[in-house]
Design a protein around this motif. Structure first.
Motif, PDB file in Angstrom:
ATOM      1  N   LYS A   6     -21.910  21.734  11.654  1.00  0.00           N
ATOM      2  CA  LYS A   6     -22.539  23.111  12.315  1.00  0.00           C
ATOM      3  C   LYS A   6     -22.526  23.995  11.164  1.00  0.00           C
ATOM      4  CE  LYS A   6     -23.198  26.583  15.055  1.00  0.00           C
ATOM      5  NZ  LYS A   6     -24.725  26.731  15.678  1.00  0.00           N
ATOM      6  N   ILE A   7     -23.728  24.578  10.789  1.00  0.00           N
ATOM      7  CA  ILE A   7     -23.921  25.758   9.906  1.00  0.00           C
ATOM      8  C   ILE A   7     -23.455  27.188  10.252  1.00  0.00           C
ATOM      9  CG2 ILE A   7     -25.435  26.955   8.363  1.00  0.00           C
ATOM     10  CD1 ILE A   7     -26.930  24.380   8.030  1.00  0.00           C
ATOM     11  N   VAL A   8     -22.500  28.071   9.819  1.00  0.00           N
ATOM     12  CA  VAL A   8     -22.080  29.000  10.698  1.00  0.00           C
ATOM     13  C   VAL A   8     -21.699  30.149   9.548  1.00  0.00           C
ATOM     14  CG1 VAL A   8     -19.707  28.077  10.723  1.00  0.00           C
ATOM     15  CG2 VAL A   8     -20.450  29.952  12.475  1.00  0.00           C
ATOM     16  N   PRO A   9     -22.211  31.386   9.899  1.00  0.00           N
ATOM     17  CA  PRO A   9     -21.751  32.460   8.916  1.00  0.00           C
ATOM     18  C   PRO A   9     -20.165  32.850   9.121  1.00  0.00           C
ATOM     19  CG  PRO A   9     -23.517  33.122  10.736  1.00  0.00           C
ATOM     20  CD  PRO A   9     -23.162  31.701  10.902  1.00  0.00           C
ATOM     21  N   ARG A  10     -19.702  32.964   7.992  1.00  0.00           N
ATOM     22  CA  ARG A  10     -18.416  33.035   7.491  1.00  0.00           C
ATOM     23  C   ARG A  10     -17.736  34.124   8.705  1.00  0.00           C
ATOM     24  NH1 ARG A  10     -15.564  31.857   3.423  1.00  0.00           N
ATOM     25  NH2 ARG A  10     -17.356  32.168   1.943  1.00  0.00           N
ATOM     26  N   SER A  11     -18.262  35.117   8.911  1.00  0.00           N
ATOM     27  CA  SER A  11     -17.758  36.272   9.603  1.00  0.00           C
ATOM     28  C   SER A  11     -17.567  35.697  10.884  1.00  0.00           C
ATOM     29  CB  SER A  11     -18.590  37.612   9.867  1.00  0.00           C
ATOM     30  OG  SER A  11     -19.838  37.284  10.112  1.00  0.00           O
ATOM     31  N   LEU A  12     -18.557  34.853  11.815  1.00  0.00           N
ATOM     32  CA  LEU A  12     -18.606  34.201  12.923  1.00  0.00           C
ATOM     33  C   LEU A  12     -17.201  33.460  13.201  1.00  0.00           C
ATOM     34  CD1 LEU A  12     -22.218  33.612  14.176  1.00  0.00           C
ATOM     35  CD2 LEU A  12     -20.361  35.428  15.100  1.00  0.00           C
ATOM     36  N   TRP A  13     -16.941  32.794  11.852  1.00  0.00           N
ATOM     37  CA  TRP A  13     -16.071  31.447  12.156  1.00  0.00           C
ATOM     38  C   TRP A  13     -14.664  32.123  12.145  1.00  0.00           C
ATOM     39  CZ3 TRP A  13     -16.357  27.002  13.850  1.00  0.00           C
ATOM     40  CH2 TRP A  13     -15.272  26.100  13.661  1.00  0.00           C
ATOM     41  N   GLN A  14     -14.663  33.062  11.252  1.00  0.00           N
ATOM     42  CA  GLN A  14     -13.317  34.012  11.098  1.00  0.00           C
ATOM     43  C   GLN A  14     -12.962  34.553  12.431  1.00  0.00           C
ATOM     44  OE1 GLN A  14     -14.129  36.761   7.699  1.00  0.00           O
ATOM     45  NE2 GLN A  14     -13.260  35.116   6.210  1.00  0.00           N
ATOM     46  N   THR A  15     -14.049  35.058  13.134  1.00  0.00           N
ATOM     47  CA  THR A  15     -13.783  35.601  14.463  1.00  0.00           C
ATOM     48  C   THR A  15     -13.221  34.510  15.525  1.00  0.00           C
ATOM     49  OG1 THR A  15     -15.236  37.384  14.049  1.00  0.00           O
ATOM     50  CG2 THR A  15     -14.389  36.712  16.627  1.00  0.00           C
ATOM     51  N   ALA A  16     -13.953  33.416  15.382  1.00  0.00           N
ATOM     52  CA  ALA A  16     -13.393  31.974  16.199  1.00  0.00           C
ATOM     53  C   ALA A  16     -12.127  31.692  16.027  1.00  0.00           C
ATOM     54  CB  ALA A  16     -14.326  30.969  15.972  1.00  0.00           C
ATOM     55  N   ILE A  17     -11.685  31.755  14.588  1.00  0.00           N
ATOM     56  CA  ILE A  17     -10.344  31.357  14.204  1.00  0.00           C
ATOM     57  C   ILE A  17      -9.498  32.264  14.836  1.00  0.00           C
ATOM     58  CG2 ILE A  17      -8.697  30.941  12.320  1.00  0.00           C
ATOM     59  CD1 ILE A  17     -10.979  29.915  10.722  1.00  0.00           C
ATOM     60  N   GLN A  18      -9.570  33.482  14.885  1.00  0.00           N
ATOM     61  CA  GLN A  18      -8.598  34.578  15.449  1.00  0.00           C
ATOM     62  C   GLN A  18      -8.680  34.443  17.006  1.00  0.00           C
ATOM     63  OE1 GLN A  18     -10.501  38.317  14.081  1.00  0.00           O
ATOM     64  NE2 GLN A  18      -9.619  37.887  11.824  1.00  0.00           N
ATOM     65  N   GLU A  19      -9.726  34.178  17.553  1.00  0.00           N
ATOM     66  CA  GLU A  19      -9.846  34.027  18.909  1.00  0.00           C
ATOM     67  C   GLU A  19      -9.276  32.549  19.603  1.00  0.00           C
ATOM     68  OE1 GLU A  19     -13.578  35.315  20.119  1.00  0.00           O
ATOM     69  OE2 GLU A  19     -13.306  37.269  19.589  1.00  0.00           O
ATOM     70  N   GLY A  20      -9.379  31.540  18.563  1.00  0.00           N
ATOM     71  CA  GLY A  20      -9.166  30.474  19.019  1.00  0.00           C
ATOM     72  C   GLY A  20     -10.159  29.610  19.622  1.00  0.00           C
ATOM     73  N   ARG A  21     -11.292  30.102  19.692  1.00  0.00           N
ATOM     74  CA  ARG A  21     -12.584  29.454  20.043  1.00  0.00           C
ATOM     75  C   ARG A  21     -13.941  29.967  19.650  1.00  0.00           C
ATOM     76  NH1 ARG A  21     -13.137  31.697  26.345  1.00  0.00           N
ATOM     77  NH2 ARG A  21     -13.441  33.772  25.586  1.00  0.00           N
ATOM     78  N   PHE A  22     -14.831  29.010  19.467  1.00  0.00           N
ATOM     79  CA  PHE A  22     -16.209  29.287  18.884  1.00  0.00           C
ATOM     80  C   PHE A  22     -17.088  29.207  20.176  1.00  0.00           C
ATOM     81  CE2 PHE A  22     -20.142  28.358  16.881  1.00  0.00           C
ATOM     82  CZ  PHE A  22     -20.382  29.396  16.147  1.00  0.00           C
ATOM     83  N   ALA A  46     -30.644  23.827   7.580  1.00  0.00           N
ATOM     84  CA  ALA A  46     -30.819  24.978   6.786  1.00  0.00           C
ATOM     85  C   ALA A  46     -31.903  25.548   6.286  1.00  0.00           C
ATOM     86  CB  ALA A  46     -29.709  24.546   5.443  1.00  0.00           C
ATOM     87  N   GLN A  47     -32.819  24.770   5.690  1.00  0.00           N
ATOM     88  CA  GLN A  47     -33.994  25.191   5.285  1.00  0.00           C
ATOM     89  C   GLN A  47     -35.009  25.804   6.246  1.00  0.00           C
ATOM     90  OE1 GLN A  47     -35.734  21.664   3.642  1.00  0.00           O
ATOM     91  NE2 GLN A  47     -34.679  21.918   1.663  1.00  0.00           N
ATOM     92  N   LEU A  57     -20.902  28.661   5.799  1.00  0.00           N
ATOM     93  CA  LEU A  57     -19.797  27.582   6.014  1.00  0.00           C
ATOM     94  C   LEU A  57     -20.312  26.628   6.767  1.00  0.00           C
ATOM     95  CD1 LEU A  57     -16.512  29.570   6.990  1.00  0.00           C
ATOM     96  CD2 LEU A  57     -17.104  28.920   4.812  1.00  0.00           C
ATOM     97  N   LEU A  58     -19.962  25.338   6.568  1.00  0.00           N
ATOM     98  CA  LEU A  58     -20.501  24.090   6.850  1.00  0.00           C
ATOM     99  C   LEU A  58     -19.115  23.648   7.321  1.00  0.00           C
ATOM    100  CD1 LEU A  58     -22.803  22.041   7.231  1.00  0.00           C
ATOM    101  CD2 LEU A  58     -22.182  20.913   5.375  1.00  0.00           C
ATOM    102  N   ALA A  59     -19.212  23.217   8.683  1.00  0.00           N
ATOM    103  CA  ALA A  59     -18.171  22.918   9.604  1.00  0.00           C
ATOM    104  C   ALA A  59     -18.414  21.360   9.933  1.00  0.00           C
ATOM    105  CB  ALA A  59     -17.636  23.683  10.673  1.00  0.00           C
ATOM    106  N   ALA A  60     -17.614  20.435   9.778  1.00  0.00           N
ATOM    107  CA  ALA A  60     -18.015  18.999  10.113  1.00  0.00           C
ATOM    108  C   ALA A  60     -16.892  18.733  11.516  1.00  0.00           C
ATOM    109  CB  ALA A  60     -17.505  18.127   9.047  1.00  0.00           C
ATOM    110  N   PHE A  61     -17.485  17.913  12.354  1.00  0.00           N
ATOM    111  CA  PHE A  61     -16.802  17.716  13.461  1.00  0.00           C
ATOM    112  C   PHE A  61     -17.119  16.089  14.031  1.00  0.00           C
ATOM    113  CE2 PHE A  61     -17.675  22.045  13.682  1.00  0.00           C
ATOM    114  CZ  PHE A  61     -16.393  22.584  14.355  1.00  0.00           C
ATOM    115  N   ASP A  62     -15.881  15.435  14.587  1.00  0.00           N
ATOM    116  CA  ASP A  62     -16.054  14.105  15.080  1.00  0.00           C
ATOM    117  C   ASP A  62     -16.597  13.966  16.221  1.00  0.00           C
ATOM    118  OD1 ASP A  62     -15.537  11.538  15.731  1.00  0.00           O
ATOM    119  OD2 ASP A  62     -13.471  11.561  15.585  1.00  0.00           O
ATOM    120  N   THR A  63     -17.728  13.325  16.635  1.00  0.00           N
ATOM    121  CA  THR A  63     -18.373  13.378  17.886  1.00  0.00           C
ATOM    122  C   THR A  63     -17.604  12.961  18.798  1.00  0.00           C
ATOM    123  OG1 THR A  63     -19.216  11.175  17.585  1.00  0.00           O
ATOM    124  CG2 THR A  63     -20.600  12.897  16.774  1.00  0.00           C
ATOM    125  N   ASP A  64     -16.502  12.118  18.896  1.00  0.00           N
ATOM    126  CA  ASP A  64     -15.494  11.273  19.722  1.00  0.00           C
ATOM    127  C   ASP A  64     -14.788  12.319  19.990  1.00  0.00           C
ATOM    128  OD1 ASP A  64     -16.817   8.807  19.283  1.00  0.00           O
ATOM    129  OD2 ASP A  64     -15.334   8.299  17.849  1.00  0.00           O
TER     130      ASP A  64
END
Length: 114
Positions: A6-22, A46-47, A57-64
């Protein structure tokens, strides 16, 4: 383990961390699911959608770990893209790394493995 990204703007990710959910970026909210890309798709994503954008930011997640709410659906050129039909716990990221712009204006990707 299969990673998706997931490509995500830093500000959205920081908010997600504070709220505990994206809940997703505006395009995700509009479409009703969180867009992800595979390793083979993420550079084109990205292009196509993030050209010239900084503070990403680039966030990696395990599909499982994402469970049954993760669906593989056709998108660009009929390729199957991973879409998550639920909120996302930011703590479930395998890793989160900077996605800076290079001198040529393209994003500089980290190693996509674990």
């Amino acid at each position: 383990m299969t990673l998706i990204f997931k490509i995500v703007p830093r500000s959205l990710w920081q908010t997600a961390i504070q709220e505990g959910r994206f809940k997703g970026a505006p395009v995700d909210l509009s479409d009703g699911f969180i867009h992800f890309s595979t390793a083979d798709q993420v550079r084109e994503t990205a292009q196509k959608h993030f050209v010239g954008q900084e503070n990403l930011l680039l966030a990696a997640f395990d599909t499982d770990a994402l469970g049954e709410e993760l669906k593989w659906e056709p998108s660009r050129g009929g390729a199957l893209f991973p879409h998550l039909y639920s909120d996302l716990d930011p703590a479930s990221a395998v890793w989160v790394k900077e996605l800076p712009l290079g001198k040529d204006g393209d994003h500089v990707f980290p190693e996509l493995g674990k």
